[in-house]
Write an enzyme that holds these catalytic residues in place. Structure first.
Site, PDB file in Angstrom:
ATOM      1  N   VAL A  32       0.830  -1.203   0.000  1.00  0.00           N
ATOM      2  CA  VAL A  32       0.000   0.000   0.000  1.00  0.00           C
ATOM      3  C   VAL A  32       0.869   1.260   0.000  1.00  0.00           C
ATOM      4  CG1 VAL A  32      -0.344   0.106   2.525  1.00  0.00           C
ATOM      5  CG2 VAL A  32      -2.098   0.998   0.996  1.00  0.00           C
ATOM      6  N   ASP A  33       2.022   1.177   0.623  1.00  0.00           N
ATOM      7  CA  ASP A  33       2.974   2.296   0.657  1.00  0.00           C
ATOM      8  C   ASP A  33       3.381   2.683  -0.774  1.00  0.00           C
ATOM      9  OD1 ASP A  33       4.726   4.156   1.704  1.00  0.00           O
ATOM     10  OD2 ASP A  33       6.164   2.700   2.483  1.00  0.00           O
ATOM     11  N   SER A 119       0.016  -3.831   8.652  1.00  0.00           N
ATOM     12  CA  SER A 119       0.899  -4.940   9.067  1.00  0.00           C
ATOM     13  C   SER A 119       0.496  -6.317   8.526  1.00  0.00           C
ATOM     14  CB  SER A 119       1.030  -5.047  10.600  1.00  0.00           C
ATOM     15  OG  SER A 119       1.879  -4.044  11.101  1.00  0.00           O
ATOM     16  N   THR A 120      -0.596  -6.404   7.755  1.00  0.00           N
ATOM     17  CA  THR A 120      -1.028  -7.742   7.328  1.00  0.00           C
ATOM     18  C   THR A 120      -0.450  -8.161   5.977  1.00  0.00           C
ATOM     19  OG1 THR A 120      -3.043  -7.027   6.184  1.00  0.00           O
ATOM     20  CG2 THR A 120      -3.214  -7.449   8.562  1.00  0.00           C
ATOM     21  N   GLY A 121       0.424  -7.323   5.402  1.00  0.00           N
ATOM     22  CA  GLY A 121       1.097  -7.689   4.146  1.00  0.00           C
ATOM     23  C   GLY A 121       2.464  -8.252   4.460  1.00  0.00           C
TER      24      GLY A 121
END
Ligand code: ADP
Length: 176
Positions: A32-33, A119-121
């Site tokens: 996403v970043d 944090s879920t990636g």
């Protein structure tokens, strides 16, 4: 405040703030970043560099704010999620991401906030555990009159279904 759930790309939302699952360097990354920096353009990285020069790295659980550049949202709140290592100590750090992001938004008068599944990636936090923490933490802000809407944006089907399951168990205050 209402809590909403959608599946899709956070970069296209028209909200006051979208939250970025950044890393402590604030210099961009994958997931996403990467999507946020690509969609927002170089203005975001420039502001991140100014923040770096001012305060150094962003620590896990903390949050900083920048422009959203070319995206339709007004601002990006960059928070650094914990890397899952099997220790329950990480739960508090993930909770801090949601608390500090919302508090930073409120400080800037921002009333609608969209969160990705922090944090879920690549940081590998167990998805159900992360969703429970995200929802429980956001629910603490439900009675705030200076906040209108929190949107959980799930990119993948698995997270979307997990959020659906937890949110529907809370009943009619939650719309999605
Ligand atoms: P982290 O390093 O915090 O794990 P990632 O970016 O790897 O961050 O993943 C966080 C979540 O963001 C994942 O669930 C991933 O599917 C999701 N994601 C990736 N791209 C987007 C996007 N464009 N919009 C919303 N969520 C996204």
């Amino acid at each position: 405040m209402t809590i909403e759930l959608i599946q899709g790309d956070i970069t296209v939302l028209h909200v006051d703030a979208i939250v970025n699952a950044a890393n402590s360097s604030l210099m961009g990354g994958g997931g996403v970043d990467g999507a946020i920096h690509r969609a927002g353009g170089k203005a975001i990285l420039e502001e991140c560099m100014q923040i770096r020069n001012r305060q150094g790295k962003c620590r896990t659980g903390e949050a900083v704010i920048t422009t959203a550049g070319n995206m339709p949202s007004k601002n990006v709140i960059h928070t650094v999620g914990p890397i899952w290592n099997g220790h329950t100590k990480q739960d508090q750090k993930l909770e801090n991401c949601y608390i500090n992001s919302i508090q930073l938004a409120l400080k800037h008068g921002l009333r609608t906030i969209a969160f990705p599944n922090i944090s879920t990636g690549v940081y590998r936090f167990p998805k159900k555990r992360a969703a429970q923490i995200a929802i429980n933490t956001v629910k603490h802000f439900e009675d705030r009159e200076d906040l209108d809407q929190v949107i959980f944006v799930c990119f993948d089907q698995e997270n979307f279904e997990i959020y659906q399951g937890i949110l529907s168990s809370y009943g009619d205050q939650t719309t999605f």
